[in-house]
Structures are given as C-alpha cells and as structure tokens.
Design a protein around this motif. Structure first.
Motif, PDB file in Angstrom:
ATOM      1  N   LYS A   1      17.958  20.996 -11.423  1.00 29.83           N
ATOM      2  CA  LYS A   1      18.008  20.224 -10.175  1.00 29.83           C
ATOM      3  C   LYS A   1      17.039  19.040 -10.229  1.00 29.83           C
ATOM      4  O   LYS A   1      17.381  17.915  -9.841  1.00 29.83           O
ATOM      5  CB  LYS A   1      17.675  21.124  -8.992  1.00 29.83           C
ATOM      6  CG  LYS A   1      17.735  20.428  -7.647  1.00 29.83           C
ATOM      7  CD  LYS A   1      17.411  21.402  -6.510  1.00 29.83           C
ATOM      8  CE  LYS A   1      17.434  20.695  -5.164  1.00 29.83           C
ATOM      9  NZ  LYS A   1      17.105  21.646  -4.057  1.00 29.83           N
TER      10      LYS A   1
ATOM     11  N   GLU B   1      24.947  11.782 -16.245  1.00 32.00           N
ATOM     12  CA  GLU B   1      24.742  10.519 -15.541  1.00 32.00           C
ATOM     13  C   GLU B   1      25.436   9.366 -16.263  1.00 32.00           C
ATOM     14  O   GLU B   1      26.091   8.523 -15.656  1.00 32.00           O
ATOM     15  CB  GLU B   1      23.245  10.229 -15.400  1.00 32.00           C
ATOM     16  CG  GLU B   1      22.538  11.052 -14.356  1.00 32.00           C
ATOM     17  CD  GLU B   1      23.054  10.777 -12.948  1.00 32.00           C
ATOM     18  OE1 GLU B   1      23.171   9.590 -12.579  1.00 32.00           O
ATOM     19  OE2 GLU B   1      23.343  11.750 -12.225  1.00 32.00           O
TER      20      GLU B   1
ATOM     21  N   SER C   1      21.879  16.771 -18.113  1.00 40.33           N
ATOM     22  CA  SER C   1      21.766  15.879 -16.950  1.00 40.33           C
ATOM     23  C   SER C   1      21.847  14.409 -17.351  1.00 40.33           C
ATOM     24  O   SER C   1      22.536  13.616 -16.698  1.00 40.33           O
ATOM     25  CB  SER C   1      20.455  16.142 -16.216  1.00 40.33           C
ATOM     26  OG  SER C   1      20.397  17.469 -15.752  1.00 40.33           O
TER      27      SER C   1
ATOM     28  N   THR D   1      11.680   7.066 -16.145  1.00 43.06           N
ATOM     29  CA  THR D   1      11.518   8.391 -15.559  1.00 43.06           C
ATOM     30  C   THR D   1      10.426   9.166 -16.288  1.00 43.06           C
ATOM     31  O   THR D   1      10.181   8.961 -17.475  1.00 43.06           O
ATOM     32  CB  THR D   1      12.826   9.177 -15.650  1.00 43.06           C
ATOM     33  OG1 THR D   1      13.239   9.225 -17.023  1.00 43.06           O
ATOM     34  CG2 THR D   1      13.913   8.513 -14.835  1.00 43.06           C
TER      35      THR D   1
ATOM     36  N   ARG E   1      18.284  16.256 -12.529  1.00 46.79           N
ATOM     37  CA  ARG E   1      19.300  15.408 -11.907  1.00 46.79           C
ATOM     38  C   ARG E   1      18.669  14.414 -10.934  1.00 46.79           C
ATOM     39  O   ARG E   1      19.043  13.235 -10.900  1.00 46.79           O
ATOM     40  CB  ARG E   1      20.335  16.278 -11.183  1.00 46.79           C
ATOM     41  CG  ARG E   1      21.250  17.068 -12.104  1.00 46.79           C
ATOM     42  CD  ARG E   1      22.422  17.658 -11.343  1.00 46.79           C
ATOM     43  NE  ARG E   1      21.999  18.642 -10.347  1.00 46.79           N
ATOM     44  CZ  ARG E   1      21.868  19.947 -10.597  1.00 46.79           C
ATOM     45  NH1 ARG E   1      22.118  20.420 -11.812  1.00 46.79           N
ATOM     46  NH2 ARG E   1      21.497  20.771  -9.642  1.00 46.79           N
ATOM     47  N   LYS E   2      17.701  14.881 -10.170  1.00 49.08           N
ATOM     48  CA  LYS E   2      16.996  14.000  -9.230  1.00 49.08           C
ATOM     49  C   LYS E   2      16.221  12.924  -9.975  1.00 49.08           C
ATOM     50  O   LYS E   2      16.183  11.757  -9.579  1.00 49.08           O
ATOM     51  CB  LYS E   2      16.058  14.840  -8.362  1.00 49.08           C
ATOM     52  CG  LYS E   2      15.335  14.049  -7.283  1.00 49.08           C
ATOM     53  CD  LYS E   2      14.463  14.972  -6.443  1.00 49.08           C
ATOM     54  CE  LYS E   2      13.707  14.177  -5.384  1.00 49.08           C
ATOM     55  NZ  LYS E   2      12.835  15.066  -4.569  1.00 49.08           N
TER      56      LYS E   2
ATOM     57  N   LYS F   1      18.639  10.058 -11.251  1.00 46.41           N
ATOM     58  CA  LYS F   1      19.526   9.360 -10.335  1.00 46.41           C
ATOM     59  C   LYS F   1      19.302   7.854 -10.420  1.00 46.41           C
ATOM     60  O   LYS F   1      18.184   7.368 -10.316  1.00 46.41           O
ATOM     61  CB  LYS F   1      19.300   9.843  -8.904  1.00 46.41           C
ATOM     62  CG  LYS F   1      20.334   9.307  -7.927  1.00 46.41           C
ATOM     63  CD  LYS F   1      20.146   9.903  -6.546  1.00 46.41           C
ATOM     64  CE  LYS F   1      21.204   9.380  -5.589  1.00 46.41           C
ATOM     65  NZ  LYS F   1      21.039   9.948  -4.233  1.00 46.41           N
ATOM     66  N   ASN F   2      20.384   7.126 -10.668  1.00 48.33           N
ATOM     67  CA  ASN F   2      20.357   5.661 -10.784  1.00 48.33           C
ATOM     68  C   ASN F   2      19.448   5.164 -11.914  1.00 48.33           C
ATOM     69  O   ASN F   2      18.904   4.067 -11.850  1.00 48.33           O
ATOM     70  CB  ASN F   2      19.916   5.016  -9.467  1.00 48.33           C
ATOM     71  CG  ASN F   2      20.836   5.366  -8.316  1.00 48.33           C
ATOM     72  OD1 ASN F   2      22.046   5.405  -8.474  1.00 48.33           O
ATOM     73  ND2 ASN F   2      20.252   5.637  -7.160  1.00 48.33           N
TER      74      ASN F   2
ATOM     75  N   LYS G   1      29.351   9.692 -16.110  1.00 48.81           N
ATOM     76  CA  LYS G   1      29.909   9.263 -14.817  1.00 48.81           C
ATOM     77  C   LYS G   1      29.952   7.737 -14.726  1.00 48.81           C
ATOM     78  O   LYS G   1      30.895   7.162 -14.172  1.00 48.81           O
ATOM     79  CB  LYS G   1      29.076   9.852 -13.678  1.00 48.81           C
ATOM     80  CG  LYS G   1      29.302  11.345 -13.483  1.00 48.81           C
ATOM     81  CD  LYS G   1      28.604  11.882 -12.257  1.00 48.81           C
ATOM     82  CE  LYS G   1      27.117  11.963 -12.428  1.00 48.81           C
ATOM     83  NZ  LYS G   1      26.454  12.632 -11.262  1.00 48.81           N
TER      84      LYS G   1
END
Length: 228
Positions: free
Chosen positions: A168, A207, A203, A159, A171-172, A175-176, A210
């Motif tokens: 926001k 991730e 964030s 990333t 988090r995007k 993701k994964n 979870k």
C-alpha cells in the motif's frame, strides 16, 4: 582485455570459457522455480496465470524472471546496483536472456517491438552514475535485435527508497511518479517489454504499465532479474 579475467564473477573459480562470467556451479545454485507467467508468483508448475491473476490481473500481460532473489543472484544484483560494478550488466543480462529464450520455447513468448528500461530519477542516476535497468536493456537489445528506447519514460518524482515499505505504501509512494516524454506523446509501439532489476510488489511496474496503456500500448511484458 578479458572483462572477467577468466574467473567466475561470484566465486572467482578459474573459467575455461568466460561466456558471461559465471561458473556452472554458481549458475546451478540460482534458485529457478516454476512461476506464474503473469505475476511471477511461485507455483508447483509453470502456468500463464496463478489464482490471484485469474481474479485480478496486473496492468501488464506477461513476466519473465531469472529466479528467486537468493544467493548468488542477490549478491550479484546488489553489487551491480549499489557497489558500482556496472560490468556485471553482461552477466546478469545474459542470465535474463536465457530465461527469455526458455519462455519463448516453453510458452511461446512473443518478442516485443521495443525494450523500455524503468527510469531512475535524474538525481538518483547522477548519484549512482548509471541506470542499471538501461544497461541491462542495452545488452538484451543487442542480443535479441530489438531497439532499446530510453527516452520514453521519465521519473518526475524523487521518491524515497521502496525497500521495507508495504504494498500500500509503495503504491502511495509512486503515485504520479512517472510520465511520458513530451517528444514521445505519440508512442508508435504497441508491444513493449519493461526492464527492471528486482520485482517485489510490482508497484513501480504497474504505474508505468498504466501509463503505457493510456498511450495505446496493447501488450506489455515485464522482464526482471529476480522476484522477491
């Protein structure tokens, strides 16, 4: 060889006892503050939950930090992460160890079964030469007599830097980005601590937390050097 050459790693004042390389004056200037034991938000007094966490808890259960991301902590962390001064792991880990010990004394913090460093993508780790979270975790594992396991979590997505992004967008961006190692599909631990350096929006930790919940981890602590 004296790793710190008997001088403070921040102000270079000569030290009589170089326990962790930071003089008492610099140690006192670290901005420690009462904070929420769940998200690290600043409070008037230490509490296990702030108002926000009572309404919507993060994916983890407890947080322990040294203090605010101000001087001298911010400079030490920057040198540790971006200037390849990996030997600062001992100084920073010692400060975090003392914060953990204080949380155990004041709030009955239970030690986890295992310490998991937040992983770097393999390319970024190759660029930096080390994973700063792994270095911190190894020191803490030694002092707390808890295993450090660094082959559970894998960062599969390279990333862009999170600095400057909104919550926001963070988090995007993430993701994964993480997965469990194939050889660790049957994760045996139920109480873990995640180690990271600077906690901003949380964030990254959310991730990972979870992901660990899906592996039947029941209690997750987050240990960090500083909260922005």
């Amino acid at each position: 060889m004296n790793l710190f050459q008997s001088c403070c790693v921040h102000c270079h004042t000569p030290l009589k006892l170089a326990k962790h390389g930071l003089c008492s004056r610099c140690n006192r200037t670290i901005r420690r503050f009462p904070y929420c034991g769940c998200c690290g938000a600043e409070l008037r007094e230490n509490a296990l939950h702030c108002g926000n966490c009572l309404q919507q808890e993060p994916a983890w259960d407890r947080m322990v930090i040294i203090g605010r991301y101000n001087e001298p902590l911010s400079t030490l962390i920057h040198r540790f992460k971006f200037q390849r001064q990996f030997w600062l792991d001992r100084t920073l880990a010692r400060l975090l160890y003392l914060a953990i010990r204080n949380a155990r004394r004041t709030h009955g913090l239970m030690l986890p079964e295992v310490i998991l460093p937040v992983p770097l993508h393999h390319f970024r780790q190759w660029q930096r030469g080390y994973n700063q979270a792994d270095l911190l975790a190894r020191q803490l594992a030694k002092w707390l007599h808890i295993p450090c396991v660094n082959d559970v979590l894998i960062r599969t997505k390279r990333t862009p830097t999170q600095r400057g992004l909104s919550a926001k967008d963070r988090r995007k961006n993430l993701k994964n980005a993480f997965q469990l190692s194939a050889k660790r599909r049957h994760f045996p631990y139920r109480h873990v601590a995640l180690i990271d350096d600077v906690i901003t929006t949380g964030s990254t930790l959310n991730e990972i937390a979870k992901l660990l919940r899906k592996a039947n981890v029941t209690h997750i602590q987050v240990w960090g050097l500083a909260r922005t």
